[in-house]
Design a protein around this motif. Sequence first.
Motif, PDB file in Angstrom:
ATOM      1  N   TRP A  20       0.814  -1.217   0.000  1.00 42.94           N
ATOM      2  CA  TRP A  20       0.000   0.000   0.000  1.00 42.94           C
ATOM      3  C   TRP A  20       0.846   1.265   0.000  1.00 42.94           C
ATOM      4  CZ3 TRP A  20      -4.616   0.563  -1.679  1.00 42.94           C
ATOM      5  CH2 TRP A  20      -5.559  -0.459  -1.566  1.00 42.94           C
ATOM      6  N   THR A  21       2.067   1.204   0.536  1.00 44.72           N
ATOM      7  CA  THR A  21       2.972   2.361   0.453  1.00 44.72           C
ATOM      8  C   THR A  21       3.820   2.323  -0.808  1.00 44.72           C
ATOM      9  OG1 THR A  21       4.718   1.255   1.747  1.00 44.72           O
ATOM     10  CG2 THR A  21       3.104   2.573   2.975  1.00 44.72           C
ATOM     11  N   GLU A  22       3.503   1.371  -1.694  1.00 46.51           N
ATOM     12  CA  GLU A  22       4.224   1.200  -2.961  1.00 46.51           C
ATOM     13  C   GLU A  22       5.732   1.071  -2.734  1.00 46.51           C
ATOM     14  OE1 GLU A  22       2.910   4.462  -5.395  1.00 46.51           O
ATOM     15  OE2 GLU A  22       0.963   3.531  -5.775  1.00 46.51           O
ATOM     16  N   GLY A  42       7.317   1.958  -0.066  1.00 49.09           N
ATOM     17  CA  GLY A  42       7.886   3.078   0.689  1.00 49.09           C
ATOM     18  C   GLY A  42       8.167   2.772   2.143  1.00 49.09           C
ATOM     19  N   ILE A  96       2.389   7.755   5.463  1.00 47.57           N
ATOM     20  CA  ILE A  96       2.446   7.670   3.998  1.00 47.57           C
ATOM     21  C   ILE A  96       1.063   7.391   3.433  1.00 47.57           C
ATOM     22  CG2 ILE A  96       3.337   6.331   2.041  1.00 47.57           C
ATOM     23  CD1 ILE A  96       5.881   5.839   3.741  1.00 47.57           C
ATOM     24  N   ILE A  97       0.363   6.429   4.032  1.00 47.07           N
ATOM     25  CA  ILE A  97      -0.964   6.042   3.550  1.00 47.07           C
ATOM     26  C   ILE A  97      -1.956   7.186   3.703  1.00 47.07           C
ATOM     27  CG2 ILE A  97      -2.937   4.563   4.137  1.00 47.07           C
ATOM     28  CD1 ILE A  97      -0.840   2.315   4.594  1.00 47.07           C
ATOM     29  N   ASP A 147      -1.421  10.309   3.595  1.00 48.25           N
ATOM     30  CA  ASP A 147      -1.157  11.320   2.569  1.00 48.25           C
ATOM     31  C   ASP A 147      -1.497  10.806   1.176  1.00 48.25           C
ATOM     32  OD1 ASP A 147       0.123  13.903   1.663  1.00 48.25           O
ATOM     33  OD2 ASP A 147       1.496  12.485   0.702  1.00 48.25           O
ATOM     34  N   LYS A 148      -1.100   9.573   0.885  1.00 42.76           N
ATOM     35  CA  LYS A 148      -1.253   9.033  -0.473  1.00 42.76           C
ATOM     36  C   LYS A 148      -2.713   8.777  -0.833  1.00 42.76           C
ATOM     37  CE  LYS A 148       1.823   6.078  -1.850  1.00 42.76           C
ATOM     38  NZ  LYS A 148       2.395   6.773  -3.038  1.00 42.76           N
ATOM     39  N   TYR A 149      -3.506   8.304   0.145  1.00 43.93           N
ATOM     40  CA  TYR A 149      -4.875   7.898  -0.155  1.00 43.93           C
ATOM     41  C   TYR A 149      -5.921   8.840   0.445  1.00 43.93           C
ATOM     42  CZ  TYR A 149      -2.331   3.776  -1.599  1.00 43.93           C
ATOM     43  OH  TYR A 149      -1.440   2.936  -2.221  1.00 43.93           O
ATOM     44  N   ASP A 150      -5.450   9.965   0.979  1.00 45.79           N
ATOM     45  CA  ASP A 150      -6.356  11.007   1.469  1.00 45.79           C
ATOM     46  C   ASP A 150      -7.325  10.467   2.513  1.00 45.79           C
ATOM     47  OD1 ASP A 150      -7.395  13.566   1.653  1.00 45.79           O
ATOM     48  OD2 ASP A 150      -8.875  13.231   0.068  1.00 45.79           O
TER      49      ASP A 150
END
Length: 230
Positions: free
Chosen positions: A109-111, A113, A207-208, A210-213
């Motif tokens: 899910w963090t690709e 990261g 990270i999640i 921020d990335k997935y709002d």
Amino acid sequence: MEMTEFMDPTAAKIVLAAQYGDSISRIAEKIGISYSWVYNWIDRLEAASIIANTDTGIRVVDQGLRRDFDTMLGALYQRDEITQDDAYIIPHFAGMEFAFTEIDAAFVWTEGGYQVARSHDDYPVFITVHDHDVERWVEFFDRYGVDATIGERPDADDVDGSVHYVLFPSTDDIDPAWVDGSPVIQLENAIEKMLDTRAAYEPALEIIADKYDVDIDASHHDQTLESNNT
């Protein structure tokens, strides 16, 4: 067209990774090969009646050759140490449904990261599988020369090689999400698992978020997940 031209690892990976209804882009993502190269191979495999490229996606036609490809790749992977990149590709060759979970849910899910509690010398990969498929998974990984354990991460001294798999049997539907060609447990479930040991996963949660709002507001005893879009 000579059939010996299909004695190629890329052709084998395409045929093994393809599941009924897959798009060319999905297969390319699964095996980490460029779309254009996979597209070219799909044309050649279809011309040889090995696969069919239909309106509803790719379908493997020659199941006998698929079994031969499985034997070939298994023999090749047994000769070398499996890389971390290959560790995320090989499960796609099993022809069984699965989803990355536990540490790998955060990783996917963090690709890529976020990593935790793994090293180059001890790299377990965590996947959820159907309970009725467990024995077939163990046999599959054995053909590829990699250890698989069930339900619990083993001590690094108890497995051969750095990469190994930990299987989590499930009697429920797996229903994976897809992130860059990787099936993974749904985001809400992944976050719930990370919140169980939040201290270890705080960077991944940031990270999640921020990335997935999503807003993540929880303690170990009080956990909520709220989307900014609701």
